[in-house]
Write an enzyme that holds these catalytic residues in place. Sequence first.
Site, mmCIF file in Angstrom:
data_model
loop_
_atom_site.group_PDB
_atom_site.id
_atom_site.type_symbol
_atom_site.label_atom_id
_atom_site.label_comp_id
_atom_site.label_asym_id
_atom_site.label_seq_id
_atom_site.Cartn_x
_atom_site.Cartn_y
_atom_site.Cartn_z
ATOM 1 N N GLY A 1 3.747 6.508 -0.489
ATOM 2 C CA GLY A 1 4.387 5.819 -1.733
ATOM 3 C C GLY A 1 4.788 4.305 -1.575
ATOM 4 O O GLY A 1 4.221 3.760 -0.643
ATOM 5 N N SER B 1 0.865 -1.333 -0.021
ATOM 6 C CA SER B 1 -0.195 -0.008 0.068
ATOM 7 C C SER B 1 1.033 1.228 0.077
ATOM 8 O O SER B 1 2.103 1.322 0.469
ATOM 9 C CB SER B 1 -0.801 -0.233 1.331
ATOM 10 O OG SER B 1 -1.510 1.119 1.386
ATOM 11 N N HIS B 2 0.590 2.254 -0.396
ATOM 12 C CA HIS B 2 1.055 3.474 -0.234
ATOM 13 C C HIS B 2 1.251 3.961 1.101
ATOM 14 O O HIS B 2 1.947 4.917 1.532
ATOM 15 C CB HIS B 2 0.325 4.674 -1.290
ATOM 16 C CG HIS B 2 0.558 4.378 -2.641
ATOM 17 N ND1 HIS B 2 0.175 3.320 -3.509
ATOM 18 C CD2 HIS B 2 1.409 5.430 -3.717
ATOM 19 C CE1 HIS B 2 0.570 3.616 -4.614
ATOM 20 N NE2 HIS B 2 1.455 4.916 -4.651
ATOM 21 N N SER B 3 0.309 3.619 1.820
ATOM 22 C CA SER B 3 0.139 3.988 3.427
ATOM 23 C C SER B 3 0.713 2.853 4.352
ATOM 24 O O SER B 3 0.060 1.719 4.031
ATOM 25 C CB SER B 3 -1.149 4.278 3.902
ATOM 26 O OG SER B 3 -1.375 4.314 5.044
ATOM 27 N N ASP C 1 -2.608 -1.622 -3.693
ATOM 28 C CA ASP C 1 -3.652 -0.553 -3.573
ATOM 29 C C ASP C 1 -4.038 0.343 -4.689
ATOM 30 O O ASP C 1 -5.025 0.560 -4.985
ATOM 31 C CB ASP C 1 -3.710 0.212 -2.495
ATOM 32 C CG ASP C 1 -2.428 1.146 -2.205
ATOM 33 O OD1 ASP C 1 -1.573 1.059 -3.033
ATOM 34 O OD2 ASP C 1 -2.399 1.821 -1.218
#
Length: 128
Positions: free
Chosen positions: A45, A10-12, A69
């Site tokens: 990112g 995920s970017h998070s 994601d």
Amino acid sequence: MTNVGIVIVSHSPKVAEGAADMVRQMVGEDVRIAWTGGDTAGGLGTNFQAITEAIHRAWSEAGVAILVDLGGAETNSQMAVEMLREDWRDRVVICNAPIVEGAVIAATEASGGASLATVRHIAEEWSR
């Protein structure tokens, strides 16, 4: 029996860690789960090196299914797969499925000993 491993990208970092925690609580320890999220500076990112490391943590002779994601996560995951040892590349797939629901379904199938192709198929079909 060796089960398919699962990687969540995920970017998070919080989303990735939370999804992995949910999978572990629902499926248990029969499936190797790894996650990665965020860029090298700690912001939103992804980066292919962290994804490569997650693939190694989740590695199984049965293969690894990656759930992502957003587009950048998919692009970096593809790059990470391309950089793997040649004998591993065909045993790592990126699933076109929602990250949380897909990871839970993929891990559930994997925990029952399903093949990599089946894990991918079920995760992708379930989300349609």
